[in-house]
Design an enzyme around this catalytic site. Structure first.
Site, PDB file in Angstrom:
ATOM      1  N   ARG A  49       0.572  -1.263   0.014  1.00  7.18           N
ATOM      2  CA  ARG A  49       0.090   0.046  -0.126  1.00  7.18           C
ATOM      3  C   ARG A  49       0.694   1.208  -0.143  1.00  7.18           C
ATOM      4  O   ARG A  49       2.262   1.078   0.132  1.00  7.18           O
ATOM      5  CB  ARG A  49      -1.001  -0.006   1.245  1.00  7.18           C
ATOM      6  CG  ARG A  49      -0.147  -0.490   2.512  1.00  7.18           C
ATOM      7  CD  ARG A  49      -0.605   0.396   3.635  1.00  7.18           C
ATOM      8  NE  ARG A  49      -0.394   1.714   3.528  1.00  7.18           N
ATOM      9  CZ  ARG A  49       0.525   2.573   3.773  1.00  7.18           C
ATOM     10  NH1 ARG A  49       1.743   2.009   4.020  1.00  7.18           N
ATOM     11  NH2 ARG A  49       0.457   3.897   3.621  1.00  7.18           N
ATOM     12  N   GLY A  50       0.344   2.336  -0.294  1.00  5.22           N
ATOM     13  CA  GLY A  50       0.901   3.801  -0.182  1.00  5.22           C
ATOM     14  C   GLY A  50       1.266   3.972  -1.597  1.00  5.22           C
ATOM     15  O   GLY A  50       1.667   3.000  -2.319  1.00  5.22           O
ATOM     16  N   ALA A  51       0.769   5.167  -2.171  1.00  2.00           N
ATOM     17  CA  ALA A  51       1.058   5.568  -3.437  1.00  2.00           C
ATOM     18  C   ALA A  51       2.448   5.202  -4.233  1.00  2.00           C
ATOM     19  O   ALA A  51       2.276   4.534  -5.076  1.00  2.00           O
ATOM     20  CB  ALA A  51       0.730   6.882  -3.809  1.00  2.00           C
ATOM     21  N   GLN A 197      -2.771   2.722   9.768  1.00  6.85           N
ATOM     22  CA  GLN A 197      -1.502   2.784   9.215  1.00  6.85           C
ATOM     23  C   GLN A 197      -0.586   3.545  10.136  1.00  6.85           C
ATOM     24  O   GLN A 197       0.692   3.504   9.923  1.00  6.85           O
ATOM     25  CB  GLN A 197      -1.851   3.314   7.640  1.00  6.85           C
ATOM     26  CG  GLN A 197      -2.527   2.433   6.654  1.00  6.85           C
ATOM     27  CD  GLN A 197      -3.769   2.513   6.588  1.00  6.85           C
ATOM     28  OE1 GLN A 197      -4.551   3.126   7.571  1.00  6.85           O
ATOM     29  NE2 GLN A 197      -4.139   2.470   5.363  1.00  6.85           N
ATOM     30  N   ASP A 238      -1.933  10.799  -2.325  1.00  7.10           N
ATOM     31  CA  ASP A 238      -2.151   9.657  -3.260  1.00  7.10           C
ATOM     32  C   ASP A 238      -2.223  10.219  -4.656  1.00  7.10           C
ATOM     33  O   ASP A 238      -2.033   9.606  -5.749  1.00  7.10           O
ATOM     34  CB  ASP A 238      -3.244   8.821  -3.043  1.00  7.10           C
ATOM     35  CG  ASP A 238      -2.866   8.105  -1.673  1.00  7.10           C
ATOM     36  OD1 ASP A 238      -3.166   8.658  -0.686  1.00  7.10           O
ATOM     37  OD2 ASP A 238      -2.728   6.838  -1.807  1.00  7.10           O
ATOM     38  N   LYS A 248      -4.883  10.080   2.710  1.00 10.40           N
ATOM     39  CA  LYS A 248      -5.717   9.326   3.320  1.00 10.40           C
ATOM     40  C   LYS A 248      -6.890  10.036   4.038  1.00 10.40           C
ATOM     41  O   LYS A 248      -6.508  11.138   4.488  1.00 10.40           O
ATOM     42  CB  LYS A 248      -4.793   8.520   4.597  1.00 10.40           C
ATOM     43  CG  LYS A 248      -5.479   7.489   5.638  1.00 10.40           C
ATOM     44  CD  LYS A 248      -6.308   6.661   5.041  1.00 10.40           C
ATOM     45  CE  LYS A 248      -5.641   5.676   4.056  1.00 10.40           C
ATOM     46  NZ  LYS A 248      -6.489   4.625   3.065  1.00 10.40           N
TER      47      LYS A 248
HETATM   48  O1  MRU Z   1      -4.997   3.194   1.928  1.00 10.26           O
HETATM   49  P1  MRU Z   1      -3.311   3.568   1.862  1.00 10.26           P
HETATM   50  O2  MRU Z   1      -2.816   2.942   2.872  1.00 10.26           O
HETATM   51  O3  MRU Z   1      -2.600   2.966   0.669  1.00 10.26           O
HETATM   52  O4  MRU Z   1      -3.098   4.903   1.903  1.00 10.26           O
HETATM   53  C1  MRU Z   1      -1.840   5.418   1.969  1.00 10.26           C
HETATM   54  C2  MRU Z   1      -1.924   7.033   2.052  1.00 10.26           C
HETATM   55  O5  MRU Z   1      -3.036   7.596   2.354  1.00 10.26           O
HETATM   56  C3  MRU Z   1      -0.608   7.514   2.134  1.00 10.26           C
HETATM   57  O6  MRU Z   1      -0.256   8.798   2.704  1.00 10.26           O
HETATM   58  C4  MRU Z   1      -0.302   8.138   0.435  1.00 10.26           C
HETATM   59  O7  MRU Z   1      -0.392   7.089  -0.251  1.00 10.26           O
HETATM   60  C5  MRU Z   1       1.248   8.431   0.566  1.00 10.26           C
HETATM   61  S1  MRU Z   1       2.323   7.561   0.632  1.00 10.26           S
HETATM   62  C6  MRU Z   1       3.896   8.119   0.364  1.00 10.26           C
END
Ligand code: MRU
Length: 350
Positions: A49-51, A197, A238, A248
């Site tokens: 997960r995470g962009a 998270q 994201d 998020k």
């Molecule tokens: O649902 P997730 O855990 O994938 O959400 C992730 C986020 O919202 C992060 O803050 C975002 O992807 C930035 S990661 C460098």
């Protein structure tokens, strides 16, 4: 500080190796993934997960499809890979890095003339995305660290750390680089309901690096900002459109609150997170299942029959953002993303 690697190509496996983030902080487990279906499940379940990490996973997903698909002819083979790539691209809707990573690798794959060179081209491009992501995070870290005072407490939301990237992190990369530059940093990590998270992942990463981190519930953020304890808010993203930063769920309320209390609100993200093609209204905000909110362990928290809304992301209007830290330097709203991405040297390198 330890460089945590989140996901990588493992040639001996013939697939992707990654940390299963659903098991942290109590279990550190590496998963080996050799099938596109398994990768899609991993993305949907937030094992990965995470962009930026989704951008890397998208790229490796195409390499995996190139490795596992077959066909009676080269054109049948490429059609099969394109179909699988499309499924990976659609596995989560909000982080633009996922489609960006898939499309970047697919373009190299489709330029090849035979199966062997198409497989090699896909893997090489996916590896390039992963390596560039780490370089971008370090550059973001250095640019962002310069924004922070020598002693400060920052509030962050969700996890924009090594686990959300190939390593180092964006928002947490800024914190790591500030610590590496000798700054005295304290971090307030919002727990980030419902999947935690912040509590599970941000706290795990920072504690592991010996960085001072305290977890609060999301609803404490306003109280703590009002107390004067927070010098800056820093989050990841994201997707960044000309008019909004998607991150998020809960990020928007921190931005409003930071503005009210005169606290700078920073976003740290690579150029691969910018989207010049859409405005806020055109972006799909992922909605996830009821049980993420209604069930905790084996307890039911919400009466049967009562509806639940589970938006995974929100949009913060860019006028609430003090600065965006990219690998190319600091950008301040109003944003002209088209111009930003076409600046000389501003290649979207991941
Ligand atoms: O649902 P997730 O855990 O994938 O959400 C992730 C986020 O919202 C992060 O803050 C975002 O992807 C930035 S990661 C460098």
């Amino acid at each position: 500080m330890k460089e945590t690697k989140t996901l990588w190509w493992d040639e001996s496996l013939g697939g992707i190796r990654y940390i299963d983030q659903t098991l942290l902080p109590t279990e550190y487990t590496l998963i080996g993934c050799t099938a596109v279906d398994r990768l899609i499940t991993a993305i949907r379940r937030l094992e990965i997960r995470g962009a930026p990490a989704l951008g890397v996973a998208g790229g490796y997903g195409v390499a995996l499809a190139a490795r596992t698909c077959t066909g009676p002819s080269f054109s049948a083979y490429t059609r099969a890979v394109k179909k699988e790539a499309g499924r990976v691209r659609e596995s989560r809707p909000t982080a633009v890095n996922l489609s960006w990573g898939v499309d970047r690798v697919l373009a190299q794959f489709l330029a090849a003339k035979d199966v062997a060179s198409a497989r090699a081209a896909a893997l090489a491009e996916a590896e390039a995305i992963a390596a560039e992501d780490t370089r971008c995070c370090h550059a973001i870290g250095e640019h962002g660290a310069a924004l922070l005072p020598d002693r400060c407490t920052v509030l962050t939301h969700c996890n924009a750390g090594a686990l959300a990237c190939s390593s180092w992190g964006t928002a947490l990369g800024v914190i790591r680089s500030a610590v590496a530059a000798g700054k005295e940093m304290k971090v307030i990590a919002c727990e980030t309901r419902p999947l935690l998270q912040g509590a599970r992942l941000t706290a795990w990463e920072l504690a592991r690096d010996g960085i001072d981190v305290t977890v609060i519930t999301d609803s404490m953020a306003a109280h703590i900002m009002r107390s004067g304890a927070i010098d800056a808010v820093i989050v990841g993203a994201d997707r960044i459109t000309g008019d909004a930063v998607f991150n998020k769920i809960g990020t928007y309320m921190h931005a409003v609150c930071a503005r009210h209390h005169g606290i700078p609100f920073y976003v740290a993200a690579p150029l691969s997170t910018f989207d010049a093609t859409r405005s806020e209204r055109e972006v799909t905000i992922e909605e996830r299942g009821r049980d993420e909110i209604a069930v905790l362990g084996n307890r039911t928290l919400i009466p049967d029959g009562v509806p639940v809304k589970n938006y995974a992301f929100d949009a913060t209007p860019t006028d609430l953002v003090s600065a965006i830290v990219t690998e190319q330097g600091i950008v301040r709203p109003p944003l002209d993303i088209g111009a930003l991405l076409s600046r000389p040297g501003a290649k979207r390198t991941g």
